[in-house]
Each structure stands twice: as C-alpha cells, then as structure tokens.
Design an enzyme around this catalytic site. Structure first.
Site, PDB file in Angstrom:
ATOM      1  N   HIS A 167      -7.838  -1.117  -6.950  1.00 21.67           N
ATOM      2  CA  HIS A 167      -7.271  -1.281  -8.321  1.00 21.67           C
ATOM      3  C   HIS A 167      -7.928  -2.384  -9.127  1.00 21.67           C
ATOM      4  CE1 HIS A 167      -2.730   0.360  -7.319  1.00 21.67           C
ATOM      5  NE2 HIS A 167      -3.151  -0.161  -6.639  1.00 21.67           N
TER       6      HIS A 167
ATOM      7  N   HIS B 281      -8.430   2.005  -2.005  1.00 22.74           N
ATOM      8  CA  HIS B 281      -8.593   2.057  -2.900  1.00 22.74           C
ATOM      9  C   HIS B 281      -8.373   0.642  -3.731  1.00 22.74           C
ATOM     10  CE1 HIS B 281      -4.059   3.279  -2.228  1.00 22.74           C
ATOM     11  NE2 HIS B 281      -4.015   2.437  -3.297  1.00 22.74           N
TER      12      HIS B 281
ATOM     13  N   VAL C 180      -1.175   4.411  -0.375  1.00 20.80           N
ATOM     14  CA  VAL C 180      -1.799   5.599  -0.506  1.00 20.80           C
ATOM     15  C   VAL C 180      -2.013   5.191   0.911  1.00 20.80           C
ATOM     16  CG1 VAL C 180      -4.054   6.645  -1.283  1.00 20.80           C
ATOM     17  CG2 VAL C 180      -1.481   7.023  -2.600  1.00 20.80           C
TER      18      VAL C 180
ATOM     19  N   GLN D 181       1.265  -1.242  -0.254  1.00 17.35           N
ATOM     20  CA  GLN D 181       0.449  -0.281   0.024  1.00 17.35           C
ATOM     21  C   GLN D 181       0.600   1.597  -0.516  1.00 17.35           C
ATOM     22  OE1 GLN D 181      -2.908   0.462   3.349  1.00 17.35           O
ATOM     23  NE2 GLN D 181      -4.240   1.957   2.281  1.00 17.35           N
TER      24      GLN D 181
END
Ligand SMILES: [Zn+2]
Length: 151
Positions: free
Chosen positions: A114, A112, A108, A106
């Site tokens: 992908h 999230h 960020v 990870q």
C-alpha cells in the site's frame, strides 16, 4: 496461532490479470510492465485520493515468496509511486504498508504494498468505512498519475 494466509479463491489480483473483475470494475492502472502492476485502491484510506496498490504479476503470496529480482522491482515501483503521488498531490505524508498473513492484516493472498498519501488528520486505518470511488473517477485519476510517473 500459526502463520496463515487469508482465504480468497480465486485470487482477485490474478483474476484481474486475466480480465475477470470484481463488482467495482477493472483496476485503474497507473503503471505496469512484465513484472509489476500498480493500480488505485478502490477505497482510498488516507483521507484523500491516490491510494496505490503495488503488486507482482506473478502470484507470490507474501514477502517470503518473492525472488530477489522481484523485491527490487516491487520496491522500485513503490518509490516511483510515492514520487508520483507527491508530485500530483503534495500530501501531508505518505504511508507505505505491506501486510503478511491473516494475523498481519493481509486480506488478499497475493503480495501487495500500500502506498497511501494522507492528510495529517486521517487515521490509519480509517475510523469509518471508506466508500469505493466510482470507476470513471479512478480511471481519470490513474491518467493523472501516469502523466507524472517518474520513469
Ligand atoms: Zn494472485
């Protein structure tokens, strides 16, 4: 090694949501509502265009921080994104990847997922650094994907 988050302060996704952007410009938005936000990754990893990032509007760092309703919304948008990519690009495959913790790749500290359309030949991660796609090209691609978004 304890589970730890990547250090990015301020959070670049939350910065985007209030209109402050990184050097590569504003996100090329493919889908958004009150809870989820889908945009094109600046540098697509699958050897072809269309790599999507699907995230929550609320700052939730990892999979452990999502509410049940957010899990449903986030992964609904992941499936919609995969369908839109298949309709638009007919890729050889689609990799769905979600990284938690610095030790889990990870980078960020805001959850999230992908959604990566790929050619059969493209290695994940890429063998060489992938260039950032110019903002105007990303915006045009986002329009094409919005046109085939399944909802
Ligand atoms: Zn954030």
């Amino acid at each position: 090694v304890p589970f730890r988050l990547p250090e990015r302060d301020p959070c670049p996704y939350c910065e985007n949501f209030v209109g402050r952007y990184a050097w590569h410009g504003p996100p090329a938005t493919v889908f958004e509502d009150d809870e989820v936000f889908v945009f094109l990754a600046p540098a697509p990893m699958g050897g072809m265009p269309g790599h999507l990032l699907v995230t929550t509007r609320r700052h939730a760092p990892t999979i452990f921080d999502l509410r049940p309703d957010e899990i449903g919304k986030l992964f609904g948008a992941v499936a919609d994104g995969a369908r839109a990519l298949r309709t638009r690009f007919d890729p050889d495959g689609i990799v769905i990847q979600q990284n938690n913790g610095a030790g889990g790749f990870q980078t960020v500290p805001h959850i999230h997922v992908h959604v990566i359309p790929k050619t059969a030949e493209a290695p994940i991660p890429p063998a060489t650094e992938v260039p950032v796609v110019p903002n105007d090209e990303r915006v045009a691609l986002a329009e094409q994907l919005r046109a085939v978004w399944p909802v």
